[in-house]
Design a protein around this motif. Structure first.
Motif, mmCIF file in Angstrom:
data_model
loop_
_atom_site.group_PDB
_atom_site.id
_atom_site.type_symbol
_atom_site.label_atom_id
_atom_site.label_comp_id
_atom_site.label_asym_id
_atom_site.label_seq_id
_atom_site.Cartn_x
_atom_site.Cartn_y
_atom_site.Cartn_z
ATOM 1 N N PRO A 1 0.835 -1.190 0.000
ATOM 2 C CA PRO A 1 0.000 0.000 0.000
ATOM 3 C C PRO A 1 0.871 1.241 0.000
ATOM 4 N N PRO A 2 0.324 2.355 -0.436
ATOM 5 C CA PRO A 2 1.132 3.583 -0.458
ATOM 6 C C PRO A 2 1.421 4.048 0.953
ATOM 7 N N LEU B 1 -5.751 -7.630 2.073
ATOM 8 C CA LEU B 1 -4.573 -6.949 2.604
ATOM 9 C C LEU B 1 -4.875 -6.384 3.994
ATOM 10 N N SER B 2 -4.055 -6.775 4.958
ATOM 11 C CA SER B 2 -4.242 -6.380 6.356
ATOM 12 C C SER B 2 -2.887 -6.020 6.952
ATOM 13 N N ALA C 1 -9.987 -3.979 6.247
ATOM 14 C CA ALA C 1 -11.253 -3.404 5.774
ATOM 15 C C ALA C 1 -12.352 -4.448 5.881
ATOM 16 N N ALA C 2 -13.596 -3.987 6.033
ATOM 17 C CA ALA C 2 -14.733 -4.906 6.123
ATOM 18 C C ALA C 2 -16.002 -4.207 5.660
ATOM 19 N N ASP D 1 -7.043 2.123 1.748
ATOM 20 C CA ASP D 1 -5.857 2.694 1.106
ATOM 21 C C ASP D 1 -5.423 3.990 1.785
ATOM 22 N N THR D 2 -6.412 4.813 2.140
ATOM 23 C CA THR D 2 -6.089 6.070 2.831
ATOM 24 C C THR D 2 -5.473 5.786 4.189
ATOM 25 N N LEU D 3 -6.032 4.808 4.893
ATOM 26 C CA LEU D 3 -5.495 4.463 6.208
ATOM 27 C C LEU D 3 -4.048 4.002 6.106
#
Length: 218
Positions: free
Chosen positions: A31-32, A148-149, A171-172, A201-203
């Motif tokens: 992730p970014p 993805l976690s 995410a859920a 993605d923001t997180l």
């Protein structure tokens, strides 16, 4: 009762140490995340707007207490579990300029057995399916039940079982804002920090690896 808030809403607390990728794994791009920076002196002298001063002071004290393990101190995440799950209670604070970004986050089934939308209690016990309190170090990423976690390491006596319990960030669907429009609250996790599917993605971009999450109820 919100549909799917039982086992389907869980975080697979017993699967994180045995998560297996598909037989023919497809490379997952990371992730970014922000470019790592050395710990910087805190420039924010008071609680940013929207975050209660006592909560912010506790978070800052926790970061100072664990400073040798928090390698990136330019930004912190604060989960205010005094608020109901219908509120934006997961705050990301830039410690240099005070800028904030907030999003929804679920709490655990064991923290709210009657599903009131309010966290009633914390627990560090294995199989409690409850949210635990304290400072967490954001660790590495993996692909598991919720795609993805990110693993979390508990730094306090109140959450040292976090890694063994697979208390992670993911995410859920039950953390999407549509749940509030329909039910007035989010669904529940098995203790994980579950955010909406469109917020992940923001997180990850805001949290990255090596930063701190502080969770409590003031």
């Amino acid at each position: 009762m919100v549909a799917g808030t039982g086992l389907l809403a869980g975080c697979a607390a017993r699967s994180v140490t045995t998560a297996v990728l598909p037989a023919t794994p497809v490379p997952v791009p990371p992730p970014p995340v922000a470019t790592p920076v050395p710990a910087a002196p805190r420039a924010v002298a008071s609680a940013p707007r929207g975050i209660r001063p006592e909560l912010f002071e506790r978070a800052v004290a926790a970061m100072q207490r664990h400073s040798t393990r928090i390698r990136q101190q330019d930004r912190i995440a604060i989960a205010d579990f005094s608020l109901p799950s219908s509120r934006l209670r997961f705050h990301f604070v830039d410690m240099i300029n005070g800028a904030t970004r907030s999003m929804l986050v679920s709490h655990g089934i064991g923290s709210d057995p009657e599903h009131t939308g309010m966290l009633q209690r914390f627990s560090n016990e294995v199989n409690s399916e409850a949210t635990c309190e304290g400072a967490f170090l954001a660790a590495n990423y993996y692909v598991g039940k919720h795609q993805l976690s990110q693993r979390l390491i508990g730094l306090d006596p109140t959450n040292y079982n976090a890694l063994d319990r697979a208390i992670v960030v993911h995410a859920a669907w039950y953390s999407n804002p549509e749940m509030i429009a329909k039910h007035g609250k989010l669904g529940r996790s098995q203790g994980c920090f579950a955010v909406g599917e469109r917020d992940l993605d923001t997180l990850f971009a805001l949290l990255g690896e090596g930063r701190m999450i502080y969770a409590t109820k003031v």
